[in-house]
Design an enzyme around this catalytic site. Structure first.
Site, short mmCIF file in Angstrom:
data_model
loop_
_atom_site.label_atom_id
_atom_site.label_comp_id
_atom_site.label_asym_id
_atom_site.label_seq_id
_atom_site.Cartn_x
_atom_site.Cartn_y
_atom_site.Cartn_z
N CYS A 152 -0.45 -6.11 10.46
CA CYS A 152 -1.76 -5.90 9.83
C CYS A 152 -2.22 -4.50 10.21
O CYS A 152 -2.50 -4.23 11.38
CB CYS A 152 -2.76 -6.95 10.32
SG CYS A 152 -4.46 -6.66 9.77
N CYS B 95 -6.88 -3.41 3.28
CA CYS B 95 -5.60 -3.87 3.81
C CYS B 95 -4.79 -2.64 4.16
O CYS B 95 -4.37 -1.89 3.27
CB CYS B 95 -4.86 -4.72 2.77
SG CYS B 95 -3.21 -5.26 3.30
#
Length: 288
Positions: free
Chosen positions: A76, A226
């Protein structure tokens, strides 16, 4: 009743509940359910998921991230920047350049510090993975998966597949605000061609150095940002001849901007902010 201390942080609006596992304990068998519970906006704290900052045998710290549906992801980008900030400010590391272990491998972080606080974090995300086996996707072939058609609602969408430690399907559109984010996003996320599901990005190229970006995240749905998706979007843009490799690209996400470069040497660099929202103690109960 069990409890743990937490810090809620965000990278461009992509928020997670961060738990310092150097000090806290959550049973392994409870992690998925705890992530789902704590992320619930109505009955928990509310977040895109939960990230654990853990001891590591191969780096100063290890990151484990869980989506808000309880599934565990391998990496992530926004989470890595927040972990870098937390690790430095809580003296889990001493230097401004250090490594972080993830399920996708080891990455290098570099933090910018002003008056003892991290204001910016740069992550070397490593090289993109471009073959079907690496992404992963069903089918055979060692060449990059570039602009392959996907038929949805009588319309053909061409997407490029990239893995930045987690899988991404990048689609170029004329206007991200009109993109079928909440309709095509979940359909492509769960399509059988992606055995581990996929994150779906919609990209609007503004010029050779800027793009608009929207994302449907695997396991979380629509999010403000993201980091790995922004990296994948830049890689896909270069593979499609829309941008130049080696240049720093500004990616305009719903939550703010990231600076991304796919270097000539092969690695992708991501630079952006990380912010603390709040701290507290979360109580939970796991039903037998």
């Amino acid at each position: 009743m069990s409890q743990f201390s937490f810090t809620k942080m965000h990278g461009l609006g992509n928020s997670y509940i961060y738990v310092n596992m150097f000090e806290e304990q959550i049973p392994e068998e409870d992690l998925a359910l705890v992530a789902e519970k704590v992320s619930n906006i109505n009955t928990g704290i509310g977040a895109d998921g939960m990230i654990l900052i853990c001891p590591s045998d191969v780096a100063p710290v290890k990151m484990r991230m869980f989506n808000n549906d309880g599934s565990e992801g391998k990496s992530c980008g926004n989470g890595l920047r927040c972990v870098a900030k937390y690790a430095y400010e809580h003296k889990l590391v001493e230097d401004t350049v250090f490594t972080i272990e993830t399920l996708a491998g080891i990455v290098t972080a570099e933090v910018t510090v002003e008056e003892g606080k991290v204001t910016l974090a740069k992550i070397d995300m490593g090289a993109p993975r471009l073959t079907r086996a690496e992404i992963p996707m069903l089918g055979e072939g060692e060449t990059p998966f570039i602009r392959e058609n996907f038929l949805y609602n009588n319309h053909r969408y061409a997407f490029t597949a990239v893995s930045m430690g987690n899988p991404h399907a990048v689609i170029f559109v004329d206007d991200v605000e009109q993109a079928p984010l909440t309709t095509l996003g979940p359909v492509l996320e769960t399509h059988e061609m992606f055995p581990e599901r996929v994150n779906v990005e919609f990209i609007e190229i503004l010029n050779e150095e800027e793009m608009n970006f929207r994302v449907w995240e695997r396991g979380s749905g629509v999010t403000q940002a993201c980091g790995t998706g922004a990296c994948a979007a830049v890689v896909a843009s270069i593979l499609n001849g829309k941008m130049e490799r080696g240049k720093e690209i500004t990616v305009h996400l719903a939550g703010g901007d990231l600076m991304i470069a796919w270097t000539e040497e092969g690695n992708v660099l991501m630079k952006g902010p990380a912010e603390v929202i709040c701290r507290g103690v979360y109580e939970y109960k796991i039903e037998a």
